[in-house]
Design an enzyme around this catalytic site. Structure first.
Site, PDB file in Angstrom:
ATOM      1  N   ASP A 102      91.025  -1.489   3.108  1.00 57.47           N
ATOM      2  CA  ASP A 102      90.137  -1.397   3.686  1.00 57.47           C
ATOM      3  C   ASP A 102      89.894   0.578   3.479  1.00 57.47           C
ATOM      4  OD1 ASP A 102      88.567  -1.157   5.781  1.00 57.47           O
ATOM      5  OD2 ASP A 102      89.747  -2.235   7.213  1.00 57.47           O
ATOM      6  N   GLU A 107      86.553  -1.765  16.167  1.00 56.14           N
ATOM      7  CA  GLU A 107      87.209  -1.579  16.199  1.00 56.14           C
ATOM      8  C   GLU A 107      88.526  -0.407  17.198  1.00 56.14           C
ATOM      9  OE1 GLU A 107      88.589  -0.274  11.735  1.00 56.14           O
ATOM     10  OE2 GLU A 107      86.257  -0.416  11.688  1.00 56.14           O
TER      11      GLU A 107
END
Length: 842
Positions: free
Chosen positions: A322, A522
């Protein structure tokens, strides 16, 4: 007399929590007490029969690999961001992949046309392949998590939580196909989707990216979405990514980038289901999670990445990190992490040029000194090449030529938007419909109000044009339709009144009130600190509006926009009808489709959506992971009314009051925490052991920031305060993005929060700020919250001292039990201001 600027707490989030039993089972166990992989017995990972590799492809991989230098191989393993390299960089390194992050567009243009995206893609393709005998074209990845959501004018579908409620996997397959076409129409060939997490705690800020808390429903939707997105890798299809491997939906307290401490059998039976389905569907890329399992970061977990995923499950595609994910690994940084390479990460997403250049050099040295075996490099590159060969990239023409040849349709075309509108209709869940308020007569006098009524940003949520989904206007979404405009297009007598101060009962037959969460993505959306799942605590203005309308007895239809089920008992009690609309995306007309009668008095469409998550009745529900359902939910999984059902929901659902702090405590305090009458933050000196630091684009981690300190975008100096004292005020000269912060060790300051204190300070504006200025309160990253004071500063007289007071309740996303910085000043542009007498006061 000095002017006092007060940000009234009534305008912001009001504090309210209830203590119930904390989240139970493995999710709340401490890491030290966690069951380890070695302790589990009879744990069995299935062997997946994925596609068998073509011998011709394997032969070609060996040929390509044998002709590649170490430099070329390492470059294939690096994915860089479109803002972090030049065409010359691409010609020199020939990177394996690029990406555009959330809120990143060609040349920084939010409204860039498809032709501009394609032109950039073509130029990157050309720079990567020109002059090579055996060119390896690059991948371009993007987060198209609910349609091609970074593109202004694309079709934006409901987020996955809504698609899960639709219970229509064929619909999800079709959405995968359309998403692929719109992504490909901009020259992009890789999508960082789908998220296959099985969410077990709704406090997680990524809950809306999950289809369900039921593993089998996640698996079914995952399989069909990937098949729709990838197709046969012909023109018009793109590479899918199963993310984030593995277990991020089950972290303790639902913390993003947190720790999942479940035993391995639960990791398999709950959290692996989406990945197993993805492998069956032929997924070729898997993204590692920021989170950890039993204390071990996934980005360096060889057991799960290599032993399980690649060996036991038989995955022969590649694993991508990521965004800067390797820096989460102990002993690693953004530019060096041999542990992650050896653990099984094949491609490294390293956006910034300062980092990827060092990563390249460091990895080269680590191979040369034997720290990273050459066999690991060859394996990683072979996997990347295998995927590119399966996609048919080798020998293909540039993206722009393939788009023309494939007759790829325009983004946001009528056919695609019709599919999105259908998805909205199928995703909505009717929770309450007392006295058959719905459907509404099209000739009725209709009041439309609420923060979400005319806000496409709120109805689209995070990952929409920008990363967080904020800082956008309706115009940024092209031809998208707000819920208000959908109602206007359907009904004949519609009045939009966002304030409702002058409304009377005789003016309207019904009110459609659109409320819900503001956009987030997020960790920014995590519910922690003083927050709970109770919507009335977090958005008191929504409840205030409902009560205002209810008081004058206008029937209320509430449309609730949210990224997760929330405790809305108070809102339900105020509403005659209540619709869970999730985050429907660009097609607000899909909502109005379900609300009205046709000319013959029947419903135009009936509700078909059913909950794929249980709906909590408590602000802090206790979870039973094994049952994948909350204890004592208000509405269970599968609940959803239709117009043919006459069930009436009581108007006296229990409502709750506070006696604790958020949902994270194991027990409510016996009495409010003792606090000082005033907490001095800065008055010419810092409270020991606190100090100050500052940072900017050259060094965001910061350096000492006392008086006379300086970085390229900020200078700090002493100045004269309102009393003429030159020892107690600080003068900040911003020339660009930068921050200045006070703090030090971690402190439990929740008593100030509970007792309704304010962060207060004197300010003198010398020149009006060119960018945005915020005041933040932070705990350990990513735990923080901030208040934008730009508009207030711009309203003040130049050169005069004023007092600003901000309720601590505005900072509910910060964990006041773990505060490291009680005051942080941040500017995104040039500004000249002075600050003095910083404190927390009543």
């Amino acid at each position: 007399m000095r002017k006092i600027v007060v940000l009234s707490a009534s305008l912001f989030v009001l504090y309210a929590v209830i203590h119930l039993s904390g989240c139970s089972s493995c999710r709340t166990a401490s890491v030290s007490n966690a069951i380890t992989a070695q302790d589990t017995i009879a744990v069995s990972w299935p062997r997946i029969e994925t596609r068998k590799s073509d011998p011709a492809i394997e032969k070609r991989i060996k040929e390509l690999l044998s002709g590649m230098s170490l430099d070329r191989k390492i470059a294939q393993m690096i994915q860089i961001e479109i803002r972090g390299f030049t065409q010359d960089d691409m010609r020199k390194y020939r990177f394996g992949a690029v990406l555009n992050g959330g809120g990143s567009w060609p040349h920084g243009n939010k409204h860039a046309k498809a032709a501009e995206w394609v032109a950039l893609s073509d130029s990157i393709w050309h720079a990567c392949t020109e002059g090579l005998e055996n060119p390896v074209p690059p991948l371009w990845g993007t987060d198209a998590v609910h349609g091609h959501n970074n593109f202004s004018g694309a079709t934006i579908f409901p987020h996955n939580i809504g698609l899960g409620a639709a219970h229509d996997t064929t619909l999800v397959y079709r959405i995968g196909q359309v998403t692929a076409r719109e992504v490909f129409a901009t020259g992009i060939n890789w999508n960082f989707a789908p998220t296959v997490a099985v969410v077990q705690d709704k406090r997680w800020g990524r809950t809306y990216e999950s289809y369900s808390e039921l593993p089998e429903l996640v698996a079914a939707n995952t399989r069909n979405y990937i098949k729709g997105l990838q197709g046969t890798f012909a023109d018009g299809s793109v590479l899918a990514t199963a993310k984030h491997y593995i277990g991020d939906g089950g972290t303790v307290h639902g913390k993003d980038r947190g720790d999942n401490v479940c035993p391995e059998d639960e990791l398999i039976s709950i959290h692996a289901t989406g990945y197993i389905a993805a492998l069956h569907a032929g997924v070729q890329a898997v993204m590692a999670s920021y989170s950890s399992w039993q204390g071990k970061m996934l980005h360096a977990n060889r057991y799960l990445l290599t032993d399980v995923l690649k060996n036991k499950l038989g995955f022969d595609g590649f694993v991508v990190s990521d965004w800067d994910g390797i820096e989460t690994v102990e002993g690693c940084s953004k530019n060096s992490c041999p542990g992650a390479v050896n653990a099984g990460i094949d491609m490294f997403m390293i956006p910034a040029k300062t980092d990827w250049k060092l990563f390249f050099e460091n990895l080269k040295k680590q191979v040369e000194n034997g720290e990273v075996p050459m066999s690991r490099i060859d394996d990683a590159v072979s996997r990347i090449l295998r995927v590119k060969l399966r996609m048919g990239l080798m020998g293909q023409k540039k993206p722009g030529e393939r788009i023309v040849r494939g007759n790829i349709p325009l983004l946001g075309n009528a056919e695609h938007r019709a599919l999105a509108r259908e998805a909205v209709r199928k995703s909505l869940v009717l929770l309450k419909n007392n006295k058959a308020v719905l459907p509404i007569d099209r000739n009725a006098r209709i009041l439309v109000t609420g923060r979400g009524a005319d806000s496409i940003a709120i109805q689209a949520g995070g990952w929409s044009i920008t990363w967080q989904g904020n800082s956008t206007t309706n115009q940024d979404f092209g031809i998208a339709t707000s819920i208000l405009n959908g109602v206007r297009a359907t009904a004949r007598k519609v009045t939009y009144d966002p304030i409702c101060d002058t409304i009377k009962k005789e003016m309207y037959d019904v009110a459609i009130v659109v409320i819900g969460e503001k956009p987030y993505a997020e960790y920014k959306g995590d519910i922690e600190g003083g927050l709970t799942l109770e919507h009335a605590n977090n958005y008191p203005e929504d409840l205030e509006l409902l009560r205002k309308i209810s008081k004058i007895q206008i029937p209320i239809v509430t449309i609730f926009l949210s990224g997760r089920p929330l405790c809305v008992n108070k809102e339900l009690n105020c509403s005659d009808a209540f619709v869970a609309a999730w985050l429907p995306g660009s097609e607000g007309s899909g909502v109005s489709d379900l609300l009205f009668k046709t000319a013959d008095g029947t419903a135009a469409y009936d509700f078909t959506g059913k909950l794929s998550f249980s709906w909590p009745q408590h602000p802090c529900p206790s979870m039973r992971v094994s049952a994948a359902e909350s204890d004592d939910p208000l509405f269970p999984i599968g609940y959803g009314l239709t117009y043919s059902e006459t069930a009436s929901i009581t108007d006296s659902i229990p409502e709750y009051t506070n006696d604790g702090y958020g949902c994270a405590e194991s027990a409510a305090p016996a009495s409010p925490r003792i606090v000082e009458s005033m907490k001095i933050i800065y008055n010419g000196a810092f409270n020991s052991p606190e100090g100050s630091w500052m940072g900017g684009p050259d060094n965001w981690s910061g350096k000492a920031g006392g008086p006379d300190a300086e970085i390229p975008t900020l200078k700090v100096a002493k100045t004269v305060d309102k009393n003429g004292d030159c020892s107690k005020a600080l003068h900040f000269t911003f020339t660009g993005s930068a921050y200045w912060a006070i703090g030090g060790t971690e402190n439990d300051l929740s008593g100030y929060f509970i007792n309704d204190y304010y962060v207060a300070f004197d300010v003198c504006v010398n020149t009006m700020p060119e960018g945005n200025i915020t005041i933040a309160i932070t705990c350990n990253h990513p735990c923080q919250d901030e208040v934008d004071i730009t508009s207030i500063l711009r309203s003040l007289p130049v050169g005069k001292w004023e007092r600003i007071r901000i309720p601590l309740k505005k900072y509910m996303a910060a964990n006041f039990m773990k505060i490291t910085s009680p005051f942080q000043l941040f500017s995104t542009g040039a500004a000249d201001i002075a600050v003095a007498d910083i404190c927390w006061e009543k």
